[in-house]
Every structure is written in C-alpha cells, then in structure tokens.
Scaffold this active site. Structure first.
Site, PDB file in Angstrom:
ATOM      1  N   THR A 126       0.426   4.649   0.703  1.00 27.75           N
ATOM      2  CA  THR A 126       0.382   5.564   1.845  1.00 27.75           C
ATOM      3  C   THR A 126       0.669   4.817   3.138  1.00 27.75           C
ATOM      4  OG1 THR A 126      -1.271   6.873   0.681  1.00 27.75           O
ATOM      5  CG2 THR A 126      -1.011   7.280   3.039  1.00 27.75           C
ATOM      6  N   ASP A 164       0.870  -1.174   0.000  1.00 26.26           N
ATOM      7  CA  ASP A 164       0.000   0.000   0.000  1.00 26.26           C
ATOM      8  C   ASP A 164       0.912   1.231   0.000  1.00 26.26           C
ATOM      9  OD1 ASP A 164      -2.517   1.447   0.335  1.00 26.26           O
ATOM     10  OD2 ASP A 164      -1.715   1.948   2.294  1.00 26.26           O
TER      11      ASP A 164
END
Length: 828
Positions: A314, A312
């Site tokens: 972020t 992911d």
C-alpha cells in the site's frame, strides 16, 4: 478494549498572550538540528585536511625559496578546494530547500481552537494533539486518550506499544502508532529529556559507505608514508653535495628541498577526497531536481549495492487510494441497514485512514444505500468523543478496530483470517476467493455479549463469541509506473519481496498485476506471516530465530499478514544472510523496518515518523523515481572506482621513484612543476571529467580489492619503466634537460595508458579525452615557450628511440597487468 474518556470540560490551551510571553523568553521547541553541514563546516572540511596541510607547507617553502614557477601545484590546490566547497554548498542548499518541505508540523490547542504550527513553534505548557503516524514533539503529560498507543522502542528497546492514560508521561522522539489524544508539554527544545534519543531516531545509524571506508583506509596508510619518505628524499639530495654542511654553505640545500617537495607533491592523492565528495554532492543535487530528498549523502551509493528490495504494497506498488467496491452480508446478499450503520460508526474510530475513508464515502452514497435509507454518517472523530461509545482504534499490529454502539452490540472490523477463523469458515472461504482475484477484503463481525467489554484493559482482545456480519470489498489502484519499475529491478538482478498486512492472496494478486515475478521466473510463492517461525517479530530475536526466518522466506516473493515487528525481523534476517536490503514504505507501521534496513526509502505522502527515519524520501511519491536513484548510485560507485585507481597508481609510482632515488643517492628526476603537469594531464583533468560522467555499470562487491589489484601492479610498472629510462640516460651522460624530458614523456605515456584502462569501455568521448591529453603533452614539448617554462628540451633522435622503446614496454606491461587481473577476477 480501551474506553474513550473525554475531558470533563473543553480544553482551552494557552492564550495568544501566554504563547507570546513564552516565545519572548525562549521557552519554545526550537532546536537547531541540521540535516546537512553548514557552509562554514563544509569549507573547513575541504580546507583543513592532512593532505592540504602537507601541500600548504610545501607551497610556503617553495615560495620562500623564490621558486615561483615550481609553485604551480598551489593553483591546483586552490582550484580543488574551491570546486569541492562550492559543489557541496550548492548541493546543501538544494537539499535544505527540499528539507523545508518536510518540516514536521504539530496541532496545538490555543484559545480553545486547534491550530497547526511548525514543531519548533510549540511552547512550554502548550496542549498538543497526538495522532497516529506522528512523532511526539516534546516531553509532556497526557490529558486525554482515545485508544492512544505509543511506540517507545527508541527509548526502551521494547517493540510492544504502550497505552498511556491521563496523567502518564510521554517523551519526545517516540511515535504514535494508533489512536489520538491530547498532552501538555512539560519540557521543550534542548530541555526535553529524550531530545538526544529523538535525534537518534531520525538518524538511527550512519550509512555504511564502502567507498568512503575503503578510501579513508588507503588515505590513512598513505599519510603515514608520505612524510618519512619526503624527509629521506631531502636527506639523500643533501648528501649529493658531499655533506649537509657543504650543501648548506653552497646553497645546494635549496635544490634538495625543492626535490623533496617534488616528491611530496607527486605522492599526495590530492584530488581523491575532493572528487569523492563532489561525486556524492552532484548525485544529491541531481536527485534533488527529481524531488528526491537525500538525508545522508552516501545513501545514493547504498542503493547501487542493493540486492533485495522489500516493498510495502500500500502506497508503494499501489497509489494508496482505495474505493469501496461492494458490501456483502454474511450470507453473500445485500448488507442490512444495521451493517451499514456499524460500518459508518467504525469508519470514525481513531484517526482517519484510507480504508476508513473509503468505507465512510461508500456508505454515504445514496445510490448504494437505496431503500435502507441510512440518514446520517458521522464525521471522523465524532464517535470517539461520544459518551455512549467505547472503541479500539485500528492498529497494524492487531489488524482490527472495534466499537460498541448504543444498543450494546460490539462491532469489529479487520482481517478476515483473524476475525472469522474457527467460527465462520464459509464466510472466510468466500473472502479468500475474492481476495485471490486482487481485491482487498475486510470482515465485519459482531458480538452481542456486553460482558466481553473490559474498560481500561491494557491489551485489547477480541470477544470470544464473534459472528460474521458481512464482508467489505475494496479496490486498490496500482501505480501505473509499478510494472516498469519492477521490471527494471528484475533486469538488474534485484530480488523484490512484497510485504503487507493484507491477506497473502490479496497481496499476491496485486503483485502479479504489478509485474512481480519469482526470482526463478516460476509461480509466485506467497506466505502468511502468521506461519513464520516463533520468535520472529518479538523484537528480541536471537541469531537462531533470524536464521530460521531467513530460511522460511528464502524463496518467497510475497508475505501477507505481516506485523510491523515482523517487517523489522524480516529485514534483519535478510541482512544476516549478507543481503543489502532496501525497504520502501509510507505508513508508521513501516518505520521500524526502515530504520533497520541498509537503505530506508519513504514516500512523500507517508507518515512523518516514517519520513524521519528514512535515508531517502520520494517527495512526490513516485515509485518510478527509484531507477534514477539507482543510476546515480552506480555513477558514483563506478566513477569513484575509476578515479581512485588513477590517484592511487600515481601515489604508488611516485613513492617507488622517491624510495629508489633516495636509496641510490642520485638526483631526483623531476621538479614540482614537471610533476604537476604530469598529474594534471593524466589524472586531474581526466578524473574530474570521468567523475561526473554517466555510467550504468552494475555494482560489484570488493571496491577496495579491485582498486588495489589494478593500481599497485600498474603503479609499480610505471615507476619501474620511468626509473629505467632515467637511469639509462643518466648513465649514458645525456644532458639533464634531455633526461628530464624523456622521463616526463614516458611517465605521461604510462599515465595515459592507465587512463585508457580505467575509462573503458572506450566510447568516442572517452577516447577523445585521452587523445586530447596526449596532444597537450606533445604540445608542451613542441612549443618553445611552454618547453622553456617547464625546463624541458626537444629530444634528440637517440632519446626519441629510448622514449619510444620504454613507452612501448610501459604500455605492454600495464596492459598485461590488466589482462591478468581480469582473468583472476573472471576465475573467481
């Protein structure tokens, strides 16, 4: 669009006296859920094993017969059990200390004040605040809801979130994905209807350990062989005296029983289970020192097998910290005061997040506002409880949030591709150009048609007459350790895929800055998840859906605009192709994918629901900790394979010797004490050292096949050479002590050469270990006291020649097995 429905009167909650009364009567949410076994359970698991039972009976028989010297294996048994128990308990305590740091918290309303308490301290009838990213701690009834959305997939299997209204029931273990609200608990602790399912949400499924599965399968086979072979061996030794009755009357049965015990001791791989568990425990202990919480011990093995790492963006590649760069109007110029006011309003909708925080801090900056003079910026939550404001909190599934101001204008903040497509193409093109440079861009749009608001609508939808009002440019901070960590995985042959809810252009730009490259070294391929095959992300994907999805993402390294359900489908699709998938994340939108991945890895600053389902938690949120985790996994895999080959080879040659001796009705060549010293020098001591040694050997699939392909032929070779030595000297009427000494030394030579194979590459310390074990064996023959204790003798010149010849044959045969095996593996 859902309507904010504030309570008619302030919620007071329980008083301190009411809480104390419920605590005293045991009506709390406390429920013992150990993340690891208790010390008593660890002790029982290490003591009460089938092999300890067999050896325990053998030990009692030897002591009952007065053969104290032959009870030497009892000390090894006790040492193994104590070592395994103490190591696991030490690792358990270290992990439990880390688990305390991860104890979930809940916000309760008591005496009219919100207070944070441990989840176990929530009592019956408590009023509890629900926020995005949290798990619902108990069953209860909703009192107020501000855009509250709850994922009940763990209960129903349905991935689409529900939107409970006042009076609706919520269940423990479900996850808040958006919005906020209050609920009153109606069932706590063990009385909660969904407590079992909440436990399943945290555990979800046990890690599939190839090491444990393969080892347990072999041990199951061995357990069925040992007892029958031992009984046949005892029977054959009794027959040496002519008959069982004669053996009984003459006392020869004692020697027969001791011979049978020697066979049992030789066949039991007593240290294999011990060292496997010690391997996992020491790995977990080492990771705990690096602030990595291992929620399932075999998880360290899984990362060594990972070939695909889904990241992911972020919070994993980036630090999660965002700052406001620039706010542009729809025409590209300076944003108006109206736009700034709308952004200030939207930054307070729902629970705070990094984007909203950055916008709120930015619009409150006097230097940025200048002459527009925005006088007041509301605090988070103020807009949500205003009777003049309707709002929809941000959802990673929708990718937008919305609010209506007091003038009746509806403002929407979210992904440009979703808000602007079809009616503000020029602004959308400008947003894409900025995103391609690595910035994070969100769009602001408005609708001036009040009729588009439908209070209480079940599924919020965008107004049809949206028009662009501006774009917000945000800057993300890339982790300084990201490039080095990703380079490590690339060198190890692990394919990295960056997935995010942001635009593909933004994600690709950030990925390039972090050092992500295509598997073939070419240009990064970025996909927009909205173009993926239909059915991906429905939560009900068929095999055909997963197959199409796997084809679509095969060459892609970056995926943008991915919904939480699509992340989960992506993980399933990759697994359907035989990949071992690890997933990292920190947000509640990652929880579904983390649950389905072979190995879920959560960042320490992530949402509670995400950390609850992960198998590893990086408590300090350091991406650079992952190579260390891989190293521990590889150490476990490589070293367990080495020691398994040693222990199982011993079982093979010991079983062969026992079967042949029984079939030929000749005396068993060893006493228990002699086999104990053989096992200790060629397996026990070296295996313990090798199990804890560092290793950077890359994982290769087929652990059990490789172990058996070495230990079976090598064990048969060692057993054959040892039996040949024994029969040769027996037929030439050599003294019993000379026969026993020769067979013992030949068997030690076989074991030490097998040790050189499993310890390769032979670094200086590994070669020194082999030499040391050989020197101790020779010392046992040279030193008269030691020789007398083990009932050995100094070999005559003729016996030395036999020993040298048979040892040479053993070394050549075992080396030939190794070369043939390596050639077969290379050809495959």
């Amino acid at each position: 669009m859902s309507t904010t429905s504030p309570p008619e009167s302030p919620v007071i909650g329980l008083s301190a006296a009411q809480v104390a009364e419920r605590v005293s009567s045991g009506r709390t949410n406390e429920y013992r859920e150990r993340t690891s076994r208790s010390a008593a359970q660890i002790l029982r698991a290490n003591v009460f094993t089938i092999f300890n039972g067999i050896l325990g009976v053998a030990l009692v028989l030897v002591l009952a017969l007065g053969r104290w010297a032959d009870a030497l294996f009892g000390f090894v048994l006790l040492l193994n059990t104590a070592t395994g128990t103490l190591t696991e308990i030490r690792a358990k305590r270290a992990l439990d200390r880390l688990s305390v740091l991860e104890t979930p918290r809940a916000v309760v309303v008591r005496d009219g004040t919100e207070t944070e308490v441990a989840v176990g301290e929530v009592v019956l009838d408590d009023v509890v605040r629900l926020r995005a990213g949290q798990q619902v701690p108990a069953d209860g009834e909703v009192l107020t809801s501000d855009g509250l959305e709850i994922d009940e997939s763990i209960l129903t299997g349905e991935s689409r979130p529900v939107r409970p209204v006042s009076g609706a029931q919520v269940m423990s273990g479900t996850t808040v994905t958006a919005g906020t609200g209050l609920f009153r608990t109606t069932a706590v602790g063990g009385d909660a209807y969904a407590h079992r399912l909440a436990r399943e949400a945290r555990r979800y499924s046990l890690v599939v350990s190839e090491l444990q599965a393969g080892t347990n399968r072999v041990l199951h086979w061995i357990s069925w062989v040992i007892v029958p072979v031992a009984l046949v061996l005892v029977w054959s030794q009794l027959r040496l005296s002519g008959s069982i009755a004669e053996a009984w009357s003459s006392g020869a049965w004692r020697n027969a029983v001791v011979a049978g015990i020697a066979g049992v001791v030789s066949m039991v791989p007593q240290g294999l289970v011990l060292l496997t568990s010690v391997n996992f425990a020491t790995a977990s202990l080492s990771l705990a020192r690096r602030n990595v919480l291992v929620q399932e011990l075999p998880a360290v093995e899984v990362l060594a097998r990972v070939d695909t790492l889904c990241l992911d963006k972020t919070g994993t590649i980036t630090t999660g910290r965002i700052r406001l760069g620039e706010i542009q109007g729809a025409d590209g110029g300076r944003a108006s005061c109206e736009v700034l006011s709308a952004l200030a309003l939207l930054s307070t909708v729902g629970e705070p997040n990094a984007t909203a925080d950055a916008i709120r801090e930015g619009v409150s900056d006097p230097e940025r506002l200048g002459e527009h003079g925005l006088r007041e910026v509301p605090e988070p939550g103020e807009a949500a409880f205003s009777t003049d404001v309707e709002s929809v909190p941000f959802s990673s599934r929708r990718k937008w949030s919305a609010a209506r101001d007091r003038s009746g204008t509806t403002w929407v903040l979210g992904a440009p591709e979703i808000l602007l497509a079809g009616h503000s193409e020029s602004v959308l093109d400008r947003a894409r150009q900025i995103a391609a440079q690595g910035a994070r861009v969100v769009a602001l749009a408005r609708s001036r048609s009040p009729s588009r608001l439908i209070p209480g609508e079940e599924e919020p939808r965008l107004p049809d007459d949206l028009e662009a009002a501006g774009i917000v440019i945000l800057a993300e901070e890339i982790r300084p350790d990201a490039a080095e960590t990703l380079a490590y995985f690339r060198q190890q042959g692990v394919d990295a895929k960056v997935i995010s809810g942001d635009s593909p252009e933004t994600v690709a730009a950030v990925a390039r800055q972090a050092g992500v490259t295509a598997p073939d070294g070419g240009e990064l391929v970025a996909l927009d998840a909205r173009t993926l095959p239909a059915g991906a992300g429905s939560g009900q994907e068929t095999e055909e859906d997963l197959e199409r999805l796997a084809d679509a993402v095969e060459g892609a390294s970056v995926l943008g605009r991915v919904t939480p359900e699509q992340k989960r489908a992506l993980v399933r699709a990759l697994k359907s192709r035989g990949h071992v998938v690890a997933m990292t994340g920190d947000g509640v939108n990652d929880a579904l994918a983390l649950k389905d991945a072979d190995l879920g890895i959560a960042m320490g600053n992530g949402a509670p629901a995400t950390k609850a389902v992960a198998r590893l938690v990086l408590l300090k949120g350091e991406f650079s900790a992952l190579p260390g985790v891989v190293a521990q996994g590889r150490r476990v895999m490589a070293n367990t394979e080495r020691i398994a080959s040693l222990f199982l080879a011993k079982t093979i040659y010991a079983s062969l010797i026992a079967v042949v001796v029984s079939a030929m009705a000749v005396a068993y060549p060893f006493l228990p004490r002699q086999f104990t010293v053989v096992s200790s020098l060629t397996i026990g001591i070296p295996a313990f050292v090798l199990a804890l040694a560092p290793s950077d050997q890359r994982y290769r699939e087929g652990f059990l096949r490789r172990v058996l392909s070495l230990c079976v032929p090598a064990g048969l070779m060692a057993g054959t050479v040892t039996l040949t030595t024994y029969l040769w000297l027996t037929l030439t009427h050599a003294p019993r002590a000379q026969v026993t000494t020769a067979t013992t030394l030949v068997l030690i030579t076989c074991g030490l050469w097998l040790l050189t194979l499993t310890a390769r590459p032979l670094t200086s310390w590994r070669l020194g270990l082999v030499v040391l074990m050989g020197a101790i064996a020779v010392l046992g023959v040279v030193a008269p006291p030691v020789r007398a204790f083990f009932l050995l003798a100094w070999p005559t010149p003729g016996v030395w020649w036999v020993i040298a010849l048979m040892a040479g044959l053993a070394i050549g045969g075992i080396e030939m097995v190794h070369l043939v095996r390596r050639r077969i593996v290379r050809d495959r």
